[in-house]
Motif scaffolding. Structure first.
Motif, PDB file in Angstrom:
ATOM      1  N   ARG A  46      32.166  32.169  51.828  1.00  0.00           N
ATOM      2  CA  ARG A  46      33.543  31.914  50.991  1.00  0.00           C
ATOM      3  C   ARG A  46      33.557  31.810  49.854  1.00  0.00           C
ATOM      4  N   ASP A  47      32.624  31.026  49.202  1.00  0.00           N
ATOM      5  CA  ASP A  47      32.380  30.678  47.909  1.00  0.00           C
ATOM      6  C   ASP A  47      31.782  32.018  47.029  1.00  0.00           C
ATOM      7  N   ARG A  48      31.056  32.823  47.735  1.00  0.00           N
ATOM      8  CA  ARG A  48      30.432  33.994  47.256  1.00  0.00           C
ATOM      9  C   ARG A  48      31.376  35.018  47.241  1.00  0.00           C
ATOM     10  N   MET A  49      32.589  35.086  48.119  1.00  0.00           N
ATOM     11  CA  MET A  49      33.606  35.924  47.894  1.00  0.00           C
ATOM     12  C   MET A  49      34.156  35.749  46.804  1.00  0.00           C
ATOM     13  N   GLU A  50      34.747  34.560  46.443  1.00  0.00           N
ATOM     14  CA  GLU A  50      35.428  34.089  45.259  1.00  0.00           C
ATOM     15  C   GLU A  50      34.563  34.209  43.927  1.00  0.00           C
ATOM     16  N   VAL A  51      33.412  34.117  43.807  1.00  0.00           N
ATOM     17  CA  VAL A  51      32.596  34.362  42.599  1.00  0.00           C
ATOM     18  C   VAL A  51      32.777  35.977  42.558  1.00  0.00           C
ATOM     19  N   SER A  52      32.495  36.611  43.429  1.00  0.00           N
ATOM     20  CA  SER A  52      32.268  38.101  43.507  1.00  0.00           C
ATOM     21  C   SER A  52      33.752  38.676  42.933  1.00  0.00           C
ATOM     22  N   GLU A  53      34.872  38.205  43.468  1.00  0.00           N
ATOM     23  CA  GLU A  53      36.250  38.558  43.089  1.00  0.00           C
ATOM     24  C   GLU A  53      36.299  38.270  41.618  1.00  0.00           C
ATOM     25  N   ALA A  54      36.110  37.210  41.072  1.00  0.00           N
ATOM     26  CA  ALA A  54      36.166  36.736  39.681  1.00  0.00           C
ATOM     27  C   ALA A  54      35.112  37.935  38.939  1.00  0.00           C
ATOM     28  N   ILE A  55      34.240  38.215  39.485  1.00  0.00           N
ATOM     29  CA  ILE A  55      33.201  39.239  38.539  1.00  0.00           C
ATOM     30  C   ILE A  55      33.886  40.559  38.518  1.00  0.00           C
ATOM     31  N   GLN A  56      34.339  41.004  39.820  1.00  0.00           N
ATOM     32  CA  GLN A  56      35.114  42.383  39.792  1.00  0.00           C
ATOM     33  C   GLN A  56      36.306  42.247  38.944  1.00  0.00           C
ATOM     34  N   ARG A  57      37.166  41.165  38.871  1.00  0.00           N
ATOM     35  CA  ARG A  57      38.304  41.188  38.105  1.00  0.00           C
ATOM     36  C   ARG A  57      37.839  41.314  36.797  1.00  0.00           C
ATOM     37  N   VAL A  58      36.668  40.606  35.989  1.00  0.00           N
ATOM     38  CA  VAL A  58      36.619  40.813  34.588  1.00  0.00           C
ATOM     39  C   VAL A  58      35.895  42.012  34.289  1.00  0.00           C
ATOM     40  N   ARG A  59      35.303  42.559  35.398  1.00  0.00           N
ATOM     41  CA  ARG A  59      34.396  44.001  34.970  1.00  0.00           C
ATOM     42  C   ARG A  59      35.618  45.039  35.008  1.00  0.00           C
ATOM     43  N   ILE A  60      36.608  45.034  35.815  1.00  0.00           N
ATOM     44  CA  ILE A  60      37.815  45.811  35.834  1.00  0.00           C
ATOM     45  C   ILE A  60      38.560  45.823  34.698  1.00  0.00           C
ATOM     46  N   GLU A  61      39.062  44.660  34.189  1.00  0.00           N
ATOM     47  CA  GLU A  61      39.732  44.274  33.051  1.00  0.00           C
ATOM     48  C   GLU A  61      39.031  44.915  31.728  1.00  0.00           C
ATOM     49  N   SER A  62      37.540  44.745  31.740  1.00  0.00           N
ATOM     50  CA  SER A  62      36.999  45.250  30.723  1.00  0.00           C
ATOM     51  C   SER A  62      36.594  46.696  30.542  1.00  0.00           C
ATOM     52  N   GLY A  63      37.385  47.591  31.877  1.00  0.00           N
ATOM     53  CA  GLY A  63      37.345  48.987  31.746  1.00  0.00           C
ATOM     54  C   GLY A  63      36.132  49.487  32.639  1.00  0.00           C
TER      55      GLY A  63
END
Length: 101
Positions: A46-63
């Motif tokens: 679950r922790d890994r899922m949260e960290v991965s979601e944060a990374i994905q969000r930043v990656r998408i927001e930066s194009g």
């Protein structure tokens, strides 16, 4: 001569009773350990899922793209090196869980 899980299971069934209650007590204690480990593993996933979601969000927001395939290959290779073919399967499951919905 027995080996592996089947051998260990056979040994547990035929082991003489230990002063603390015998094989059933040992098995119950070891199963409790497995249950505790499983709870920790689930919490870590679950922790890994949260960290991965944060990374994905930043990656998408930066194009960028949500999934970074080269990084996923690194993860697959790492699990495969450490745990063999089943480790690769485990990594695939983790990656699927962490790709977002």
């Amino acid at each position: 001569m027995t080996t592996g899980a089947a051998g260990a299971a056979g040994a547990a069934r035929t082991a003489p009773d230990a002063p603390d209650g015998g094989p059933k007590t040992v098995i119950a204690a070891e199963r409790a350990r497995i249950d505790a480990l499983d709870a920790r593993i689930i919490a870590l996933v679950r922790d890994r899922m949260e960290v991965s979601e944060a990374i994905q969000r930043v990656r998408i927001e930066s194009g960028g793209r949500r999934v970074h395939l080269a990084r996923e290959m690194e993860i697959l290779d790492h699990y495969s090196r450490e745990l063999g073919g089943a480790g690769r399967d485990l990594a695939m499951t983790l990656l699927r869980l962490c790709r977002g919905h």
